[in-house]
Write a protein that holds these residues in place. Structure first.
Motif: not given
Length: 251
Positions: A46, A14, A11-12
């Motif tokens: 996302f 932010e 998972c990216g």
């Protein structure tokens, strides 16, 4: 991208660095300070992808479709007059999905905060901390406070509509066209940001002792920025400017 050993999707996150207090809370008592957070359209993509990942099997997609099916057929999603009368059902459908998967929510946004003295360009003694918003918590930012109107759709409501369109397309087709959905469903609002939550509105989500008294004091900054790194900062950026103009932090 997946983890090499397990094949589990990664998972990216932010990162949104925000000042405490913001303009909407700087005149309040210190225990009512809070931060503005700005959410951009890619974050909505996302968010939707993280929910789709939870329903990423044929049976999961069928379940997702059943959770979204209470919204009547809308033939012209780009028209405010066709969508606004059904907004309450669209929001209810998204909240139903949230309730269905609340035990499986995932982190989405990391929000570090830096606290100043009454909104001035001077760091408070207790000045740094961090909050994390999950995908479902980000949905909650948008829900419940904007009055539904047949003549207009707010940015918060538009974000919920974007999420609905992305999830419904995924449930039916196994994919969604993020660019098309954002472009064709602006509802007379610019697409530079999905929405912004000012401090007066974010306070109810963030209120805690760590917001009033962040856990990291300014004396720790010398142990965070090392090797003269403060000399490489760009003082036109607000937080950078405070660091650059506080050389005593590194004495």
């Amino acid at each position: 991208m997946v983890e090499r050993n397990t094949g589990k999707p990664l998972c990216g996150l932010e990162v949104k660095l925000t000042a405490l207090p913001d303009n909407s809370t700087k005149k309040f008592e210190e225990d009512r300070y809070s931060c503005e957070i700005v959410v951009r359209p890619p974050t909505i993509c996302f968010l939707a992808c993280s929910i789709c990942n939870h329903y990423n099997t044929p049976s999961g997609r069928n379940r997702l479709k059943s959770l979204l099916d209470s919204v009547p057929q809308i033939n012209h999603w780009e028209e405010i007059g066709d969508v606004a009368p059904h907004y309450s059902k669209i929001e209810a459908a998204i909240l139903r999905v949230s309730s269905d998967m609340y035990r499986h929510q995932t982190p989405l946004i990391i929000q570090p905060i830096w606290k100043t003295v009454g909104g001035k360009m001077r760091l408070a003694d207790d000045c740094l901390d961090v909050f994390v918003w999950s995908n479902l918590a980000t949905i909650q930012m948008c829900c419940g406070e904007d009055r539904v109107s047949v003549s207009g759709i707010s940015r918060f409501q538009r974000a919920i509509i974007w999420i609905y369109r992305m999830l419904f397309d995924y449930a039916i087709y196994g994919q969604f066209d993020y660019v098309r959905i954002i472009k064709n469903h602006s509802y007379n609002n610019a697409n530079d940001k999905a929405f912004a939550l000012n401090g007066a509105r974010s306070y109810r989500y963030l209120a805690c002792n760590e917001l009033t008294h962040p856990r990291i004091g300014k004396d720790e900054i010398r142990n965070i920025i090392l090797g003269g790194g403060q000399n490489l900062l760009s003082p036109e950026r607000r937080f950078d400017a405070v660091i650059v103009n506080s050389p005593d932090l590194f004495d």
